[in-house]
Enzyme design. Structure first.
Site, PDB file in Angstrom:
ATOM      1  N   ASN A  95     -16.658  53.649  65.819  1.00  0.00           N
ATOM      2  CA  ASN A  95     -17.328  52.759  64.723  1.00  0.00           C
ATOM      3  C   ASN A  95     -16.391  51.704  64.348  1.00  0.00           C
ATOM      4  O   ASN A  95     -14.890  51.920  64.678  1.00  0.00           O
ATOM      5  CB  ASN A  95     -17.286  54.017  63.714  1.00  0.00           C
ATOM      6  CG  ASN A  95     -16.230  54.561  63.288  1.00  0.00           C
ATOM      7  OD1 ASN A  95     -15.262  54.899  63.790  1.00  0.00           O
ATOM      8  ND2 ASN A  95     -16.044  54.739  61.746  1.00  0.00           N
TER       9      ASN A  95
ATOM     10  N   GLU B 177     -15.696  49.012  61.499  1.00  0.00           N
ATOM     11  CA  GLU B 177     -16.015  48.531  60.049  1.00  0.00           C
ATOM     12  C   GLU B 177     -15.651  47.181  59.867  1.00  0.00           C
ATOM     13  O   GLU B 177     -14.842  46.599  60.607  1.00  0.00           O
ATOM     14  CB  GLU B 177     -15.282  49.426  59.288  1.00  0.00           C
ATOM     15  CG  GLU B 177     -15.585  51.019  59.519  1.00  0.00           C
ATOM     16  CD  GLU B 177     -15.272  52.004  58.437  1.00  0.00           C
ATOM     17  OE1 GLU B 177     -14.220  51.630  57.649  1.00  0.00           O
ATOM     18  OE2 GLU B 177     -15.850  53.100  58.304  1.00  0.00           O
TER      19      GLU B 177
ATOM     20  N   TYR C  70     -18.829  45.601  53.865  1.00  0.00           N
ATOM     21  CA  TYR C  70     -19.219  46.894  54.409  1.00  0.00           C
ATOM     22  C   TYR C  70     -20.269  47.210  54.953  1.00  0.00           C
ATOM     23  O   TYR C  70     -20.439  47.969  55.934  1.00  0.00           O
ATOM     24  CB  TYR C  70     -18.993  47.893  52.904  1.00  0.00           C
ATOM     25  CG  TYR C  70     -17.706  48.116  52.315  1.00  0.00           C
ATOM     26  CD1 TYR C  70     -16.655  47.632  52.862  1.00  0.00           C
ATOM     27  CD2 TYR C  70     -17.877  48.650  51.115  1.00  0.00           C
ATOM     28  CE1 TYR C  70     -15.382  47.745  52.333  1.00  0.00           C
ATOM     29  CE2 TYR C  70     -16.759  48.757  50.553  1.00  0.00           C
ATOM     30  CZ  TYR C  70     -15.427  48.400  50.957  1.00  0.00           C
ATOM     31  OH  TYR C  70     -14.069  48.431  50.193  1.00  0.00           O
TER      32      TYR C  70
ATOM     33  N   GLU D 191     -22.040  55.400  67.744  1.00  0.00           N
ATOM     34  CA  GLU D 191     -23.277  56.015  68.661  1.00  0.00           C
ATOM     35  C   GLU D 191     -23.771  54.293  69.037  1.00  0.00           C
ATOM     36  O   GLU D 191     -24.353  54.184  70.424  1.00  0.00           O
ATOM     37  CB  GLU D 191     -24.282  56.524  68.074  1.00  0.00           C
ATOM     38  CG  GLU D 191     -23.954  58.004  67.566  1.00  0.00           C
ATOM     39  CD  GLU D 191     -23.199  58.168  66.233  1.00  0.00           C
ATOM     40  OE1 GLU D 191     -22.401  57.094  65.894  1.00  0.00           O
ATOM     41  OE2 GLU D 191     -23.532  59.088  65.425  1.00  0.00           O
TER      42      GLU D 191
ATOM     43  N   CYS E 222     -26.227  59.277  61.673  1.00  0.00           N
ATOM     44  CA  CYS E 222     -26.916  58.846  60.728  1.00  0.00           C
ATOM     45  C   CYS E 222     -28.294  58.486  61.180  1.00  0.00           C
ATOM     46  O   CYS E 222     -28.900  58.343  62.105  1.00  0.00           O
ATOM     47  CB  CYS E 222     -26.079  57.789  59.874  1.00  0.00           C
ATOM     48  SG  CYS E 222     -26.478  55.967  60.894  1.00  0.00           S
TER      49      CYS E 222
ATOM     50  N   CYS F   4     -28.829  55.407  63.457  1.00  0.00           N
ATOM     51  CA  CYS F   4     -28.628  55.798  64.660  1.00  0.00           C
ATOM     52  C   CYS F   4     -29.581  56.622  65.360  1.00  0.00           C
ATOM     53  O   CYS F   4     -29.957  56.528  66.491  1.00  0.00           O
ATOM     54  CB  CYS F   4     -27.242  56.384  64.729  1.00  0.00           C
ATOM     55  SG  CYS F   4     -25.865  55.192  64.506  1.00  0.00           S
TER      56      CYS F   4
HETATM   57  N1  THU Z   1     -20.309  57.014  61.278  1.00  0.00           N
HETATM   58  C1  THU Z   1     -20.356  56.998  62.765  1.00  0.00           C
HETATM   59  O1  THU Z   1     -19.850  55.996  63.477  1.00  0.00           O
HETATM   60  N2  THU Z   1     -21.192  57.665  63.210  1.00  0.00           N
HETATM   61  C2  THU Z   1     -21.992  58.681  62.562  1.00  0.00           C
HETATM   62  O2  THU Z   1     -22.722  59.425  63.281  1.00  0.00           O
HETATM   63  C3  THU Z   1     -21.750  58.744  61.054  1.00  0.00           C
HETATM   64  C4  THU Z   1     -21.098  57.619  60.381  1.00  0.00           C
HETATM   65  C5  THU Z   1     -19.212  55.870  60.774  1.00  0.00           C
HETATM   66  C6  THU Z   1     -19.714  54.792  59.998  1.00  0.00           C
HETATM   67  C7  THU Z   1     -18.854  54.362  59.261  1.00  0.00           C
HETATM   68  O3  THU Z   1     -17.790  53.485  59.716  1.00  0.00           O
HETATM   69  C8  THU Z   1     -17.904  55.765  58.919  1.00  0.00           C
HETATM   70  O4  THU Z   1     -18.495  56.498  59.709  1.00  0.00           O
HETATM   71  C9  THU Z   1     -18.084  56.343  57.573  1.00  0.00           C
HETATM   72  O5  THU Z   1     -19.590  56.438  57.161  1.00  0.00           O
END
Ligand code: THU
Length: 134
Positions: free
Chosen positions: A44, A46, A50, A57, A88, A91
């Site tokens: 992930n 960021e 935000y 994924e 999520c 995704c």
């Molecule tokens: N996140 C993912 O990378 N994959 C998931 O399946 C759930 C959430 C990340 C997004 C964000 O950077 C952090 O987790 C908190 O939500």
């Protein structure tokens, strides 16, 4: 009997190390297996703005698709914590585009994982079949 996903699982755990998540502090790694047995990883990423955060994924999928790979067998997703972390909603939809019959492996450690099919995670999905206009 499921395939042996130990290498994929290991790669998802390692991919987590490259997470850029200074805002949530929540690191996620993904390892995506193509039908030709190539593995793309992702973490992930960021952003101070935000809403621009990208999940692990989608990073793995966009790496694969942008390099010409669009057929997948499985994705392993590794995160820390007491509970398994499932993808999520965004995704799930994003991955569904490239096939719903893939194994989604949610990983807490090399020995603690669960496997579900993507179609189980997104019933009644909206997909390209709705866009076929006669
Ligand atoms: N996140 C993912 O990378 N994959 C998931 O399946 C759930 C959430 C990340 C997004 C964000 O950077 C952090 O987790 C908190 O939500």
């Amino acid at each position: 009997m499921h395939s042996d996903y130990s290498i994929l699982i290991e790669k998802s755990i390692r991919a987590k190390k490259h997470s850029y998540s200074p805002y949530s502090g929540f690191s996620v790694g993904a390892a995506l297996l193509t039908t030709k047995n190539k593995i793309y990883t992702g973490a992930n990423v960021e952003n101070a703005s935000y809403s621009l955060c990208i999940c692990a994924e989608r990073v793995a999928y966009t790496k694969a698709v942008s390099e010409g790979d669009k057929k997948f067998k499985a994705i392993a997703i590794a995160a820390n914590g007491k509970e398994f972390v499932f993808p999520c909603g965004a995704c799930r939809q994003f991955m569904y585009e490239f096939g719903d019959d893939i194994d989604v492996i949610v990983v807490r450690s090399a020995k603690q994982f669960r496997i579900v099919k993507l179609f189980e995670l997104l019933p009644g999905a909206f997909d390209k079949t709705f866009l076929k206009i006669k």
